[in-house]
Enzyme design. Structure first.
Site, PDB file in Angstrom:
ATOM      1  CD  GLN A 122       4.017   3.605  -4.437  1.00 15.11           C
ATOM      2  OE1 GLN A 122       4.321   4.231  -3.426  1.00 15.11           O
ATOM      3  NE2 GLN A 122       4.002   4.161  -5.642  1.00 15.11           N
TER       4      GLN A 122
ATOM      5  CG  HIS B  42       2.153  -0.327   0.269  1.00 14.79           C
ATOM      6  ND1 HIS B  42       2.115   0.859  -0.432  1.00 14.79           N
ATOM      7  CD2 HIS B  42       3.392  -0.394   0.813  1.00 14.79           C
ATOM      8  CE1 HIS B  42       3.275   1.473  -0.314  1.00 14.79           C
ATOM      9  NE2 HIS B  42       4.058   0.735   0.428  1.00 14.79           N
TER      10      HIS B  42
ATOM     11  CB  CYS C 157      -3.953 -15.590  11.900  1.00  8.73           C
ATOM     12  SG  CYS C 157      -4.257 -16.004  13.639  1.00  8.73           S
TER      13      CYS C 157
ATOM     14  CB  CYS D 206      -1.834 -18.880  13.513  1.00  6.36           C
ATOM     15  SG  CYS D 206      -3.167 -19.420  12.388  1.00  6.36           S
TER      16      CYS D 206
ATOM     17  CB  CYS E 251      -7.682 -17.191  12.974  1.00  6.28           C
ATOM     18  SG  CYS E 251      -6.783 -18.502  12.141  1.00  6.28           S
TER      19      CYS E 251
ATOM     20  CB  CYS F  64      -5.341 -20.418  16.015  1.00  2.00           C
ATOM     21  SG  CYS F  64      -5.110 -18.670  15.579  1.00  2.00           S
TER      22      CYS F  64
ATOM     23  CB  THR G 176       3.315   6.592  -8.004  1.00  2.00           C
ATOM     24  OG1 THR G 176       3.845   6.860  -6.690  1.00  2.00           O
ATOM     25  CG2 THR G 176       4.410   5.993  -8.872  1.00  2.00           C
TER      26      THR G 176
END
Length: 298
Positions: A124, A153, A161, A166, A205, A208, A244
């Site tokens: 995690q 995660h 992006c 993209c 990015c 793009c 955890t």
């Protein structure tokens, strides 16, 4: 009542065929890396925690900043927050708990304690220390790992992006990730004036020119590789829960799935964990960085 017998646990480990590891903040605590990921209600991982600050960064509830709503409201603020988190993590190093799990992902070590087992490690944590430890051991030994680490995660140093059409996604270790964010990590107190960083000066990015965002899972988003994770849980005959409390779905359900399918569950945590009282077969209390490696024998 879960067993605390190391001998019995090692016997189960030696006969395992498919091992699932689920790790969280307690694994990274000795590295100074137990910052909340804020993709869940549990303080999942990173570095300097916000517990002592009432869960706040500057004047904001830190958990609220890891949402799409916060991103749409103020992309500059969200990037400043994650830039701060990147810099908190950058200097941290894996501890012996990370290295013990990394050794379990490499056949030359795993065969000593679990000779017939395959392993999937689902973390995690978003600090990247699990992968860093594995990369170090693999490079030093010249042996590629045969186990899998899934950062469910995401990772603080990955960017993606935001354009729908993209596919740009990359690891970015730059400091600062863009010039405009340099130095903003030092401004953390609620009374400070928030720096103004224009949208045009945020990370963009290279393919793009649209905005990049941290490639971490925010509230309401689907964990990464979730189908693969569930398949690993359904095929596992042993689940190791490391550092955890697993209060948050879907991570909280993974040991349950293993147990429901007849597998064994062993919990390694700094404190007794009542959240696994129904499915834990073994429980070992103590610091993950020392106890986990000692009990596994790797």
């Amino acid at each position: 009542m879960p067993s605390t017998s190391i001998e019995d646990f090692r016997c189960i480990l030696s006969n395992a065929r498919n091992i699932l590891v689920v790790s969280g903040a307690g694994l990274s605590a000795a590295s100074g890396a137990d910052l909340p990921s804020f993709c869940s209600a549990e303080l999942i991982v990173g570095i300097a925690t916000f517990r002592g600050q009432g869960g706040r960064w500057r004047k904001y509830d830190a958990s609220i900043l890891a949402t799409l709503a916060a991103w749409h409201e103020n992309q500059s603020r969200v990037w400043q927050f994650f830039h701060y988190r990147r810099e908190e993590v950058r200097s941290k190093r894996p501890n012996e708990g990370h290295y013990a799990l990394a050794r379990m992902c490499m056949h030359k070590w795993r065969r000593i304690v679990a000779p017939n087992a395959a392993i999937v490690h689902v973390t995690q944590n978003i600090d990247g220390l699990c992968l860093e430890a594995l990369d170090e051991l693999s490079s030093a030994s010249g042996e590629p790992p045969d186990g899998t680490i899934i950062e469910m995660h995401g990772n603080l140093f990955d960017v993606v992006c935001t354009a729908f059409d993209c596919d740009y996604r990359e690891k970015n270790m730059d400091y600062p990730i863009c010039p405009a964010l340099g130095g903003t990590e030092a401004i953390v107190a609620a009374g400070n004036v928030e720096p103004v960083v224009r949208r045009a000066d945020l990370p963009h990015c290279p393919k793009c020119q649209q905005l990049l965002r941290p490639d971490v899972v925010w509230f309401g988003e689907r964990p990464k590789q979730i189908q693969r994770i569930l398949e690993a849980a359904d095929s596992a005959d042993l689940c190791l829960v490391v550092g955890t409390s697993s209060l948050v779905q879907p991570a909280s359900k993974l040991p349950e799935r293993v147990h429901a399918n007849g597998g064994k569950v062993a919990v390694f945590n700094l404190e007794p964990n009542t959240n696994h009282s129904d499915e834990a077969d073994y429980e070992f209390v103590g610091p993950c960085e020392s106890e986990f490696a000692r009990i596994l024998g790797v």
